[in-house]
Design a protein around this motif. Structure first.
Motif, PDB file in Angstrom:
ATOM      1  N   HIS A 191       0.832  -1.202   0.000  1.00  0.00           N
ATOM      2  CA  HIS A 191       0.000   0.000   0.000  1.00  0.00           C
ATOM      3  C   HIS A 191       0.872   1.260   0.000  1.00  0.00           C
ATOM      4  CE1 HIS A 191      -3.176   2.827   1.013  1.00  0.00           C
ATOM      5  NE2 HIS A 191      -2.450   3.238   2.042  1.00  0.00           N
ATOM      6  N   LEU A 192       1.942   1.220   0.778  1.00  0.00           N
ATOM      7  CA  LEU A 192       2.845   2.380   0.839  1.00  0.00           C
ATOM      8  C   LEU A 192       3.556   2.566  -0.501  1.00  0.00           C
ATOM      9  CD1 LEU A 192       3.194   4.087   3.381  1.00  0.00           C
ATOM     10  CD2 LEU A 192       5.435   3.058   3.690  1.00  0.00           C
ATOM     11  N   TYR A 193       3.990   1.466  -1.103  1.00  0.00           N
ATOM     12  CA  TYR A 193       4.692   1.536  -2.384  1.00  0.00           C
ATOM     13  C   TYR A 193       3.800   2.132  -3.469  1.00  0.00           C
ATOM     14  CZ  TYR A 193       7.032  -0.035  -6.656  1.00  0.00           C
ATOM     15  OH  TYR A 193       7.628  -0.093  -7.913  1.00  0.00           O
ATOM     16  N   ASN A 194       2.526   1.814  -3.439  1.00  0.00           N
ATOM     17  CA  ASN A 194       1.596   2.293  -4.469  1.00  0.00           C
ATOM     18  C   ASN A 194       0.994   3.667  -4.155  1.00  0.00           C
ATOM     19  OD1 ASN A 194       1.785   0.032  -6.223  1.00  0.00           O
ATOM     20  ND2 ASN A 194       0.436  -1.151  -4.860  1.00  0.00           N
ATOM     21  N   SER A 195       1.433   4.279  -3.074  1.00  0.00           N
ATOM     22  CA  SER A 195       0.935   5.619  -2.732  1.00  0.00           C
ATOM     23  C   SER A 195       1.330   6.614  -3.806  1.00  0.00           C
ATOM     24  CB  SER A 195       1.497   6.069  -1.377  1.00  0.00           C
ATOM     25  OG  SER A 195       1.049   5.217  -0.343  1.00  0.00           O
ATOM     26  N   GLU A 196       0.566   7.701  -3.918  1.00  0.00           N
ATOM     27  CA  GLU A 196       0.787   8.710  -4.947  1.00  0.00           C
ATOM     28  C   GLU A 196       2.180   9.340  -4.810  1.00  0.00           C
ATOM     29  OE1 GLU A 196      -1.552  12.638  -6.748  1.00  0.00           O
ATOM     30  OE2 GLU A 196      -2.079  11.818  -4.775  1.00  0.00           O
ATOM     31  N   HIS A 197       2.864   9.456  -5.949  1.00  0.00           N
ATOM     32  CA  HIS A 197       4.174  10.111  -6.042  1.00  0.00           C
ATOM     33  C   HIS A 197       5.280   9.373  -5.271  1.00  0.00           C
ATOM     34  CE1 HIS A 197       1.944  13.284  -7.894  1.00  0.00           C
ATOM     35  NE2 HIS A 197       1.363  13.679  -6.768  1.00  0.00           N
ATOM     36  N   ILE A 198       5.106   8.105  -4.964  1.00  0.00           N
ATOM     37  CA  ILE A 198       6.131   7.359  -4.234  1.00  0.00           C
ATOM     38  C   ILE A 198       6.887   6.414  -5.162  1.00  0.00           C
ATOM     39  CG2 ILE A 198       6.549   5.663  -2.403  1.00  0.00           C
ATOM     40  CD1 ILE A 198       5.889   8.483  -1.431  1.00  0.00           C
ATOM     41  N   LYS A 199       6.152   5.639  -5.947  1.00  0.00           N
ATOM     42  CA  LYS A 199       6.756   4.601  -6.783  1.00  0.00           C
ATOM     43  C   LYS A 199       7.833   5.165  -7.713  1.00  0.00           C
ATOM     44  CE  LYS A 199       3.759   1.817  -8.462  1.00  0.00           C
ATOM     45  NZ  LYS A 199       2.718   1.187  -9.319  1.00  0.00           N
ATOM     46  N   SER A 200       7.600   6.360  -8.251  1.00  0.00           N
ATOM     47  CA  SER A 200       8.543   6.942  -9.215  1.00  0.00           C
ATOM     48  C   SER A 200       9.789   7.508  -8.557  1.00  0.00           C
ATOM     49  CB  SER A 200       7.852   8.054 -10.013  1.00  0.00           C
ATOM     50  OG  SER A 200       7.418   9.102  -9.149  1.00  0.00           O
ATOM     51  N   ARG A 201       9.790   7.674  -7.234  1.00  0.00           N
ATOM     52  CA  ARG A 201      10.923   8.318  -6.573  1.00  0.00           C
ATOM     53  C   ARG A 201      11.800   7.358  -5.766  1.00  0.00           C
ATOM     54  NH1 ARG A 201       8.732  13.531  -3.455  1.00  0.00           N
ATOM     55  NH2 ARG A 201       6.938  12.200  -2.941  1.00  0.00           N
ATOM     56  N   ILE A 202      11.423   6.074  -5.755  1.00  0.00           N
ATOM     57  CA  ILE A 202      12.227   5.105  -5.005  1.00  0.00           C
ATOM     58  C   ILE A 202      12.536   3.893  -5.886  1.00  0.00           C
ATOM     59  CG2 ILE A 202      11.174   5.844  -2.827  1.00  0.00           C
ATOM     60  CD1 ILE A 202       9.554   3.241  -2.841  1.00  0.00           C
ATOM     61  N   GLN A 203      13.547   3.138  -5.472  1.00  0.00           N
ATOM     62  CA  GLN A 203      13.859   1.862  -6.112  1.00  0.00           C
ATOM     63  C   GLN A 203      13.469   0.766  -5.118  1.00  0.00           C
ATOM     64  OE1 GLN A 203      17.904   1.644  -7.499  1.00  0.00           O
ATOM     65  NE2 GLN A 203      17.830   3.702  -8.428  1.00  0.00           N
ATOM     66  N   ALA A 204      12.556  -0.092  -5.550  1.00  0.00           N
ATOM     67  CA  ALA A 204      12.050  -1.135  -4.645  1.00  0.00           C
ATOM     68  C   ALA A 204      11.631  -2.342  -5.480  1.00  0.00           C
ATOM     69  CB  ALA A 204      10.878  -0.613  -3.822  1.00  0.00           C
ATOM     70  N   ARG A 205      11.604  -3.486  -4.831  1.00  0.00           N
ATOM     71  CA  ARG A 205      11.150  -4.702  -5.506  1.00  0.00           C
ATOM     72  C   ARG A 205      10.201  -5.454  -4.588  1.00  0.00           C
ATOM     73  NH1 ARG A 205      16.412  -6.083  -3.760  1.00  0.00           N
ATOM     74  NH2 ARG A 205      16.475  -7.935  -2.393  1.00  0.00           N
ATOM     75  N   ARG A 206       9.311  -6.186  -5.236  1.00  0.00           N
ATOM     76  CA  ARG A 206       8.331  -6.942  -4.442  1.00  0.00           C
ATOM     77  C   ARG A 206       9.065  -7.950  -3.569  1.00  0.00           C
ATOM     78  NH1 ARG A 206       2.988  -7.770  -4.615  1.00  0.00           N
ATOM     79  NH2 ARG A 206       2.767  -6.601  -6.557  1.00  0.00           N
TER      80      ARG A 206
END
Length: 410
Positions: free
Chosen positions: A352-367
């Motif tokens: 839920h945090l990863y899919n928050s607005e303006h978050i996904k494009s600014r971090i590097q993360a993997r499931r």
């Protein structure tokens, strides 16, 4: 004779009622008494003046002016008195008198100006000192004091100002000391509302981060107590720096664990990103510090971090005798659980945090994986955060370099 001998009087005459000269001294006008009255100018009801020309013993023409007044006895005119003056002497005397008056007036004005400046400066000095003191206090120089002692109203005002400055210094010292135990923002709010401190809180939206040292229990058993304390203080100092850079607030330290909140107590619309960015900076700082520790034959330190965001209860918790400003709720509990299941050097956030607005494009993360957490019915889908993206990564690396350079860490 006495009048005639005066330097400014040319002559004096006493006439009988019929105009006959009874006594004379000095120059006598050419006209008889009736002719003098005919050419005279009335001064008032009883006095007259007449201007004429006379000659001195050398034949020099002298401008003269005579003043005539009837001599009355029981309302009957018994005769006339006439006194003649040199008009030039009178004009000179008048001129000298005017000059004397002008000079005296000028001197009094100058003296008044000097005295006014002196008195003005005497009164303005203590006021200027108060103004300087006010400016110093406004700049935060609470130790400033006015040394002058007076026994007047300004002296009472000076003493009141010094007491006020002392009170502000004490309040500032208390606030500075207080901010070492709670965050500076919380300290300011408490000091600003000392009469309104009470238990309770309100629901707010924010983010929370938990970070602790992996294997701290065994590590503390291997090291002397003072070395363990120094190690904790060093790493907590870096965590505090990272928190400040991303507008976080240290909520508390619990053994080897640090709890940081974002968007609380001061609102931060970008609190989710700031919490994740702070977590990444902590891990990268620790990694750089470990490189230095390994070179010095010291054991490496590893952190695990959990981050969550949502609605939580923020306020004063505890009892009326002892309370603490903190946050509680399911959001906080989930963040705590996430960090306990993280492995060494990991940062875990929820899907839920990863899919928050303006978050996904600014971090590097993997499931990562779905984790079954105690007290939570459904498994929680999680992501592992590895870095920030783009310019955010470059900015953070520059800040890390500045922090370590300032503390002489390569």
């Amino acid at each position: 004779n006495n009048l005639g001998s005066s330097r400014n009087i040319l002559g004096a005459v006493v006439y009988a009622e019929d105009g006959k000269v009874l006594a004379v001294s000095g120059i006598l006008p050419g006209d008889d008494i009736s002719g003098l009255y005919a050419n005279a100018d009335r001064i008032d009801d009883r006095s007259y003046s007449v201007a004429w020309q006379a000659s001195d013993s050398d034949g020099k023409v002298i401008k003269a002016i005579s003043f005539i007044e009837p001599v009355r006895f029981q309302n009957v005119i018994a005769g006339h008195a006439l006194v003649t003056f040199s008009k030039g002497a009178l004009d000179q005397s008048l001129h000298e008198t005017v000059i004397a008056i002008v000079m005296a007036t000028t001197l009094m004005i100058l003296l008044g100006i000097v005295v006014s400046f002196y008195l003005g400066d005497l009164l303005a000095k203590p006021i200027r000192r108060l103004m300087d003191a006010s400016k110093a206090i406004d700049k935060g120089e609470y130790g400033y004091r006015i040394q002058e002692r007076r026994n007047d109203e300004i002296g009472y005002l000076t003493e009141a100002f010094n007491r006020l400055a002392a009170g502000m210094l004490e309040k500032n010292q208390v606030e500075n000391a207080f901010s070492r135990f709670v965050s500076s923002s919380v300290a300011r709010k408490i000091m600003a509302n000392l009469d309104q401190i009470q238990l309770g809180g309100k629901h707010v939206d924010g983010s929370v981060l938990f970070a602790d040292i992996v294997g701290f229990t065994s590590l503390s058993e291997q090291l002397p107590a003072d070395e363990v304390a120094n190690l904790l203080n060093e790493y907590f100092t870096y965590i505090s720096m990272a928190s400040d850079l991303y507008q976080g607030t240290i909520d508390k330290y619990m053994g080897d664990c640090a709890m940081i909140v974002f968007g609380i107590p001061e609102e931060d619309p970008d609190n989710i990103f700031h919490a994740i960015a702070c977590a990444v900076m902590i891990q990268k700082l620790v990694s750089r510090l470990n490189a230095s520790r390994v070179r010095n034959n010291q054991v490496a330190i590893h952190f695990r971090i959990g981050v969550n965001s949502g609605t939580m209860l923020a306020g004063n918790m505890g009892s009326s005798q002892r309370m603490q400003f903190t946050v509680v709720g399911e959001t906080v509990n989930l963040a705590s659980r996430l960090h306990t299941v993280a492995d060494s050097d990991q940062i875990i956030i929820t899907e839920h945090l990863y899919n928050s607005e303006h978050i996904k494009s600014r971090i590097q993360a993997r499931r990562h994986k779905s984790i079954k957490l105690r007290g939570i019915a459904k498994p929680v889908s999680t992501y592992l955060v590895t870095d920030l993206a783009g310019d955010y990564h470059a900015t953070m690396e520059a800040r890390i370099t500045e922090i370590l350079a300032a503390r002489d860490v390569a």
